[in-house]
Design a protein around this motif. Sequence first.
Motif, mmCIF file in Angstrom:
data_model
loop_
_atom_site.group_PDB
_atom_site.id
_atom_site.type_symbol
_atom_site.label_atom_id
_atom_site.label_comp_id
_atom_site.label_asym_id
_atom_site.label_seq_id
_atom_site.Cartn_x
_atom_site.Cartn_y
_atom_site.Cartn_z
ATOM 1 N N THR A 196 31.357 -72.527 -12.614
ATOM 2 C CA THR A 196 30.177 -71.758 -13.008
ATOM 3 C C THR A 196 30.580 -70.444 -13.659
ATOM 4 O O THR A 196 30.004 -70.039 -14.674
ATOM 5 C CB THR A 196 29.263 -71.503 -11.792
ATOM 6 O OG1 THR A 196 28.797 -72.755 -11.296
ATOM 7 C CG2 THR A 196 28.084 -70.608 -12.143
ATOM 8 N N TRP B 112 20.758 -65.022 -14.397
ATOM 9 C CA TRP B 112 20.399 -65.262 -12.998
ATOM 10 C C TRP B 112 18.894 -65.475 -12.856
ATOM 11 O O TRP B 112 18.458 -66.409 -12.194
ATOM 12 C CB TRP B 112 20.877 -64.076 -12.161
ATOM 13 C CG TRP B 112 20.429 -64.077 -10.745
ATOM 14 C CD1 TRP B 112 20.911 -64.850 -9.730
ATOM 15 C CD2 TRP B 112 19.417 -63.241 -10.172
ATOM 16 N NE1 TRP B 112 20.253 -64.551 -8.561
ATOM 17 C CE2 TRP B 112 19.335 -63.563 -8.814
ATOM 18 C CE3 TRP B 112 18.579 -62.254 -10.691
ATOM 19 C CZ2 TRP B 112 18.451 -62.935 -7.947
ATOM 20 C CZ3 TRP B 112 17.697 -61.625 -9.833
ATOM 21 C CH2 TRP B 112 17.639 -61.975 -8.473
ATOM 22 N N ALA C 106 19.449 -69.500 -12.077
ATOM 23 C CA ALA C 106 19.814 -69.680 -10.672
ATOM 24 C C ALA C 106 18.684 -69.335 -9.710
ATOM 25 O O ALA C 106 18.321 -70.148 -8.850
ATOM 26 C CB ALA C 106 21.057 -68.857 -10.343
ATOM 27 N N ALA D 213 24.236 -66.188 -5.847
ATOM 28 C CA ALA D 213 24.141 -66.559 -7.269
ATOM 29 C C ALA D 213 24.181 -65.327 -8.172
ATOM 30 O O ALA D 213 24.830 -65.335 -9.222
ATOM 31 C CB ALA D 213 22.864 -67.355 -7.517
#
Length: 138
Positions: free
Chosen positions: A59, A92, A96, A121
């Motif tokens: 990631t 984000w 996420a 995250a």
Amino acid sequence: MKTLQLALAPGAVAGIVAIFMSWLWMGVVFHRFQKQTPNTWRPETNRSYTLSSAIHFLTCIAIATVFLLVARMGGVFAGGLPGAFRFAAVAWMALAAPSIVDAAIFINLNPWVVVGQVVDALTTSVLACAITACWRGT
């Protein structure tokens, strides 16, 4: 392909740091809240830790790659750490955080576990962008 090559080293460094930060957030700070929903969780094994670590590692490389692509175009995401923080926050908020919160609507998770996952995250995103910005001087 060149962008991936440029993002590989800082993304890998960020990935290693993110693995340890994930352990801190989910394994230390928020882990006790998992016990409140015991039927939700699979047993923790070396395989699950390895897969989770690999996901964090990859990631960070992916986020670093996309950040470099976007930062090259200029605009609000260029300009070093401020741009990196902006990109990390937008990535984000767009990817996420909504996925984690949406899953928590249907999965029996303690709300504090969800907070931990969201913070984890965000940390991963910030690390990937900030380390890449510093490394590449973007």
